[in-house]
Structures are given as C-alpha cells and as structure tokens.
Design an enzyme around this catalytic site. Sequence first.
Site, PDB file in Angstrom:
ATOM      1  N   ASP A 913       0.839  -1.212   0.000  1.00  0.00           N
ATOM      2  CA  ASP A 913       0.000   0.000   0.000  1.00  0.00           C
ATOM      3  C   ASP A 913       0.871   1.258   0.000  1.00  0.00           C
ATOM      4  OD1 ASP A 913      -2.266   1.567   0.030  1.00  0.00           O
ATOM      5  OD2 ASP A 913      -2.437   1.497   2.233  1.00  0.00           O
ATOM      6  N   CYS A 945      -7.057  -3.481  -5.673  1.00  0.00           N
ATOM      7  CA  CYS A 945      -6.015  -3.571  -4.648  1.00  0.00           C
ATOM      8  C   CYS A 945      -6.739  -3.554  -3.311  1.00  0.00           C
ATOM      9  CB  CYS A 945      -4.994  -2.455  -4.787  1.00  0.00           C
ATOM     10  SG  CYS A 945      -5.697  -0.800  -4.828  1.00  0.00           S
ATOM     11  N   GLY A 950      -4.912   3.638  -5.509  1.00  0.00           N
ATOM     12  CA  GLY A 950      -3.476   3.888  -5.657  1.00  0.00           C
ATOM     13  C   GLY A 950      -2.792   2.892  -6.574  1.00  0.00           C
TER      14      GLY A 950
END
Length: 1015
Positions: A913, A945, A950
């Site tokens: 992350d 994700c 992101g």
Amino acid sequence: MGPPLPLLLLLLLLLPPRVLPAAPSSVPRGRQLPGRLGCLLEEGLCGASEACVNDGVFGRCQKVPAMDFYRYEVSPVALQRLRVALQKLSGTGFTWQDDYTQYVMDQELADLPKTYLRRPEASSPARPSKHSVGSERRYSREGGAALANALRRHLPFLEALSQAPASDVLARTHTAQDRPPAEGDDRFSESILTYVAHTSALTYPPGSRTQLREDLLPRTLGQLQPDELSPKVDSGVDRHHLMAALSAYAAQRPPAPPGEGSLEPQYLLRAPSRMPRPLLAPAAPQKWPSPLGDSEDPSSTGDGARIHTLLKDLQRQPAEVRGLSGLELDGMAELMAGLMQGVDHGVARGSPGRAALGESGEQADGPKATLRGDSFPDDGVQDDDDRLYQEVHRLSATLGGLLQDHGSRLLPGALPFARPLDMERKKSEHPESSLSSEEETAGVENVKSQTYSKDLLGQQPHSEPGAAAFGELQNQMPGPSKEEQSLPAGAQEALSDGLQLEVQPSEEEARGYIVTDRDPLRPEEGRRLVEDVARLLQVPSSAFADVEVLGPAVTFKVSANVQNVTTEDVEKATVDNKDKLEETSGLKILQTGVGSKSKLKFLPPQAEQEDSTKFIALTLVSLACILGVLLASGLIYCLRHSSQHRLKEKLSGLGGDPGADATAAYQELCRQRMATRPPDRPEGPHTSRISSVSSQFSDGPIPSPSARSSASSWSEEPVQSNMDISTGHMILSYMEDHLKNKNRLEKEWEALCAYQAEPNSSFVAQREENVPKNRSLAVLTYDHSRVLLKAENSHSHSDYINASPIMDHDPRNPAYIATQGPLPATVADFWQMVWESGCVVIVMLTPLAENGVRQCYHYWPDEGSNLYHIYEVNLVSEHIWCEDFLVRSFYLKNLQTNETRTVTQFHFLSWYDRGVPSSSRSLLDFRRKVNKCYRGRSCPIIVHCSDGAGRSGTYVLIDMVLNKMAKGAKEIDIAATLEHLRDQRPGMVQTKEQFEFALTAVAEEVNAILKALPQ
C-alpha cells in the site's frame, strides 16, 4: 626324549614369530613313523615294511603295498615358501630324522593341491626282476656308501648353496657339532635338503629345446656361459663339476623292472601326473670308442668305462664345467641316462640282447680307439662298471625323481613327450617282444629310455678318444631325429597318447567318504569319526586304511577284514545310523558315498549354505523392492484418481439435474479444456474470443487440478506493436526528459494533485446502507461512474458496489473496472459483478494482509468450491509463476441459470500500500501475462487492490499508455491520461513515487519494444 633344552631355546631365539608352527609333542629321535617325508632325499627314513613313494616333492613313506599315489602341484609361490621353511630348519640344525621337521613340512604340504595317480592293477602278474630283492638291498647299501664317498668332496659346494644368513649358518654349525649324529644322519642328507630348497625355485627362460640344441652344438664346453637365472655361489666352489655329475645320475632310470611290491620312486613314475620331459634321439648316430681288450661285449664294458671316464673328466676340468647352464646339464644327464640304459642291456642280455634290439652288428665292425693313460685297466673295467652302476642306482633312488621332475615343471619351454617313431615299427617287427616282461611292466619313462638306448648303442666312434670326451659329449647332445622333425605336431601328440594308453594302470581303488558340515575338518575329528563308524560296525579301526581329510570330508579305504565289511557296507551303515554318529561325533553328516579319490569333488557345505542363504536374501530383497514399487505406484494412482474423482463430483454438483443438457455440455467442456493444449503460434490482436483456460498459458505448462508450480517468463518477448522507430524514440526521449528533470516532474505532480474532476458527486456511496460496503471513505465512487448491480439478484437487494468502470476510447465498452478489495459483506456482490459484467480476468495487486492489517478478504476457495449467494466458485488450479505473482483459475457457476464461466485471477504479491514494486520488470512481466490471457476479449478487466485507487490506478495508467503506443499513437501525454482516469474514479495514483514509477515502467517497455523492432 625330545630335542635337548638348549636346542629348543636356540630355536625359539632364532625363529621369527609365526614363521614355523609350534612343534608337536615329540617322540625319541630315530623312531620311524608312518608317512614320514624326505625319503627321496635321505635313506633310513622308511621302515622295513614301508616303501618310498614319489609325491613330486620330497617323497613319502607308505606301507607295502602302497595304495595311495599322488603328486603335489607346486606353484612358484609354494616353492618359495618350502624353500624358506627348509632353510630355517636346516639353519637351526634339524634334519629329516627330526619329528619337528616332519611336522613342519607336513603342515606346509597340507595346503598344496594334489593330483591322484592311477595305481597299478593288483591282479596284473609281475614278472620276476633281473635283480632279486636281496641284490637290490645290497646295491642300495653299497651304492649309498659309494655315493657318499664320491660326493663327500663336493660338500663345500652343497654348503655354498645354502644362502641362509650368517647367523643361521653359525647356529646350525654349533648345533650340529654339539649333538652326535644319529643313525642315518649325515652331512650329505642335510646338504641335499639345502640344495633342493634352492634348486626347486629355479626358473629358466622360455624357449624350445630345438633352439637350445642349435645354440649348444656349435660351442665347446669351455665356451659355455652360466645361466642367468642359476643360483649364484662363490666363484671358488666347483659348482658345475658336481652339477654335471648329479644331473647325469638324476636322469638315469634302472633298466630292469622291479619285483612285486617294489615301489621305489623310479618305478612309481610309470603313472605320471603330468607329461615327462622330452627325450629326443640324436640327430646323427655316432659310436663311442671301446677300451682295449674288450671286443666281446662293447655295450657292457665300453660304455660304462666311457661314462666313468666322463665323470673323471668332470673332476679334472672344473673350469670347463663351470660354464654349463641348467638346461645344458639336463642334456648331459639325459645322454648319460641313455648310455647307462645301454650298459644294463649289455650286462643283462649280452650280444643276443643287442641283436634282439634290432642292432645289425655294425658296432662290432667299427674301429676301436684307445683311452688315454688315465683310463681304467682292462681287468678292472667290469668292477668299475659295477661301482658306477651302484652310484647311479643310489642317486636315482634319492635325487632322480625330485631333480628331474622339478626341472620339468619349472621349464616353461618344455615340450610334451614325443613318442619315437620307430617304436611302433619295432613292436610290429618283433611281435614276440610285446609279451616280454620288460614291456608288461615298463612305464612311460622306461619305454622312452629303452628306445633311445638302441640309437645310442649304434653311434659311430668319435675321432678323438679319451681326452676328447667333452667334445664327444657336446656333439652327442640329444637332438630331434629326422623322422620326428618331419612328423606333424598333431601326429606326434596322437602317437604320444597312444603309447601312454598302452601302459596306463587300472583305475585306483574306490574310497569311501563322509562329508560333514565343518570346513575344514580337523584330522583328529576325521579319525574320531572313522573310529565311531568302526565301533558301530564292530570292526577294528585298522580295517580303515589311509584315512585322510579333504576339506569338509574324511576319506578312507576298507581293507580286508574278518567280518568281510566292504566300503559299501560302511556307507550303508553310516546312512542308517546317521543320527547316532552325529550325536557321538558332534558333527553333522551331509553326504556319504563311494568313489575314486581322483574324482571326489566335495562342495563345501558352508559355501553351499551361504550361497543358499544369499540366494534367499536376494530373493527377499527383490520381492520387497518389487512390492514397494507396486505399493508406491498404487498409492500415487489412488491419490490422483481420488483427486480427479472429487473434482468430478464437484463439477457434477454444479448442476441441479444431472440429466440436464446444460450439465452434460458443461462436463464435456471441462474435459476439452483439460485435454487441449494451446496453439504454438501467437494469436493475432483481433482473433475470436477463446474460452479455453489452456489457451491462456501457451508459454507455460498446462495447469492441472490442485497443482502448484513455478516458472519465470521474463525471457518472453514484448507484445508486438504498430509503433514505428521514430515515434518510439520520440516517446522515449520524452520519458527520459521527465525522469531526469525533477522540477518538471514535480510541477506535473502538483498540477495533478490540484486537479478536480467534474462532476464529482458521491451521494449513492454515502448513503447509510452503503457506507458499510466501502473499505475507505477517501475513495468513493462517483454517481455518474459506478457499476450497477441487478438488485433482484443481489442478496441485499441493492445495486451498489464500490467499483468504477474505466473507459479508454470507447465510452460504451469500459476497458477496466477498478474496485476495492472485497469485504466479508461484499463478497457475493463482487462475484455478482464478475458474472454480470462478463469478466474473465481479475487483476489483484495487493496481498491479503500487510503488517497485520487486512488489505483484502479471501474471496476464493483454497480447495474445492465455495457458494456465495447464488454463485458457486470452484478452484481449478493455482500456478506460482515466480516470486512476485501467481495465477489461479476458477469455474464460476450461476445456480439460477446453471451457466458456467472460466475466470482467471492474476495475483501480484510484492506491491504494498502506497508503495511501488521493487522492480518495474516484474510488473511488466506480470502485465504481459495478463494481456496474453485477455487478448481478443471485449469484456473489461477487473483491477483491484485494497482501496481500488493507488496501486490499481498506477497499473491501469501503465497499461493504458502502453496499449495506446501499441496501437500506433503518435503523441503520449501521461499526465493527461492520469487526469482522464481521475475523472472516472477519485484517487487514482495516490503518490508521486507511483506516478514516477509509471513513467519508468513505460520508458522501459518502450525501450524493449524498440529493441524488438527490426532495425
């Protein structure tokens, strides 16, 4: 009384450890024990009722009549061992009279192999001998004294032959001086013992006898050179002087057959264990000169005088004899043997005998030459011949068989016995002679010597008398006759075999044997077993003669007895009373029987048992190995079959009705997908959609159910694109400029952070019933850009899911669906979205947990299948392609419609992350795998994700830019592309590092594409 104490102490000090075995309990010296050794070398060993039997080594005493004939087969190693033992015994003062010598040499000979000879038939009548038993004994006594006197002056040579160390010789000398000589013990016997110990190990260079004669004849005796392999002694010792005389004596055979019961060594040689040495006739017949005053019987007096003259010349000319080799001495011995045979015929038969032998009388007509002044007087010729015969007879009985037999065995170039050609002719011309006593009792050696004595008697006299004796001897060395030279080798062998068959004795007497389980069986145990058998049969033990132990067996002969017990009776009684004999003797009896001793071959029971045990062990091991292989194969088969069976059950359970057409079609589709291999050629960018799972992995191994494997695929070439070289270089320059110009990159990122999408409302995502369905409140779907579920199929009857469609160039067909990682409450909604959007590829860019924080729920089954509302997910395979990612295949079934679909999940493991992968190459490789599976499909790719922004945004940005370049786009604006993504979902590419990583990945892929393009 045993040996004196000082002698024993000296023996213990001189002997090295374990060289000689411990001496047995001794008996008084001079006591004649049965079976004593050395009778060929020393007289007086055998008793009055014993005869000396030639065993090929030392001679052994046996009771008359002797029944056990055998020869030892002595190897060079055994000869060396015997020589060492004899040296040590002689050096410490022991002689053949000592029991310790008998014990040691018996132990040395115990391990030597034997060849048993055929004994003469007992029923064959023996013709009376020319010499009675009394005369033979008289000759033996007188000959022994004469020979001792004749050879006593040669003792220095015999002592020089003993090459024992100085300490041993000194000890032997003192010991011999300390004790008085026993009866029959003289220096001559001890010297002969030492002589045999050394000469038995002699070897001669290989070569034929013909070559020897050709080399010998042109030379004189004064020019002869010593043999290279002859024993080296002091130069001052008259070695060859004595050797010539001994060789001449040794080759002699007595002319007349022995009387009944005579078993002297020269007569035992009739049944040899090997072929005798060749004795060939001279190449040209010559005559010997006769002494003056003896014209009546030249064969009886002239030849004897010449032999005596030769012996005297040997004494007078030691320098010429010193150059003789062993082979040349053998030739002289054979020549003198033939002469002595002629002397005996002349004495026994006179002129008629000579005529009977085929002589034409030409010898009487030949010139008679005179001897030199040192010849014997006329009136003493006959006495000299008698003394000469006594000496020869004495030496033949003691040394003849040993020296000649040993020399024959040690001559590697020795030829087989060649039968003279004129023998058959003479026998046919004189049929009456075939019935004579000489031919009835003659052995192979006697036939040979008698035949050639005729040729020797017919020789021409030499031109030089007396002083030219050595020249005569050299010219008369035995050579091959013309008839023998012209005869083929095969014919000679055939004639030799025929002659030997005529004089072969009958089969030896049958012997009984008892085989035990003990190998080797000790002699005392064998004798005790025979005594037990004798007690069982109530016969005296003396009825069992010649008891001998051979390995695990004891053999014996049953002599005549009062009870008339035969060998067969002994065998039968042994079998009937086997248990009793085993109990009394402590041995296990394995076999009994009767047979010829030379044919008895016992299999050692231990070896047989060991072989049987080894065979059983090997059989068991083989069976165990085969059983293990079968069990392993069966286990593997059962496991694979069970796995396939479970898979079939799960697949069959996907349909409610097994008989439905949809279920049958689905099963057929599964079988096709598992069996079909992908095509070798790559698919084009616009090929039709293929639903086979196997075709998705054409560059890797075919997945199998529940199989795990790993493989690297970075070596794969990048996807072909339509980008030309100029465009690629321009894009690459643009990327490199952005990466090198940090200020420009910083400004672009600041501009992207300030960008606001329009419209950007998220009212639906913020509803109270939908808030629990959002993983992060920072990333909510726009109201105008969200995936709508069918509420009637949803378990919550809601159409909301935190997922956004991402459009590329076609607003009607999204290329991607960016979504968050499923929550436990939204797993059913996730699979519903997969089913309703028609997706077949899922890209997962996060691990399930990071630092203990849950990033995504485990929304697929680890094994088998799981049911999520009306959607059943079945795990088909899982492949670990490398350390960074793996691939899973699922079967997704809608239980309402019974429809199925294949879904492939690509799971990238090393991207955390708000971070970037450690290498852009691994992500680009991962992207190639995804695109290869997706190629040719029109459905969107689900990318998720943790929050779906992101890492998902970075992957979508890289893939979208590279796809545009592959389609031939001339201009690329990565910042503008990212703004396009943020118009559809907020928070795409969350950090500057992720944006910079996207630029780096694009630049690296463009560089790879340019390298792949043709230059």
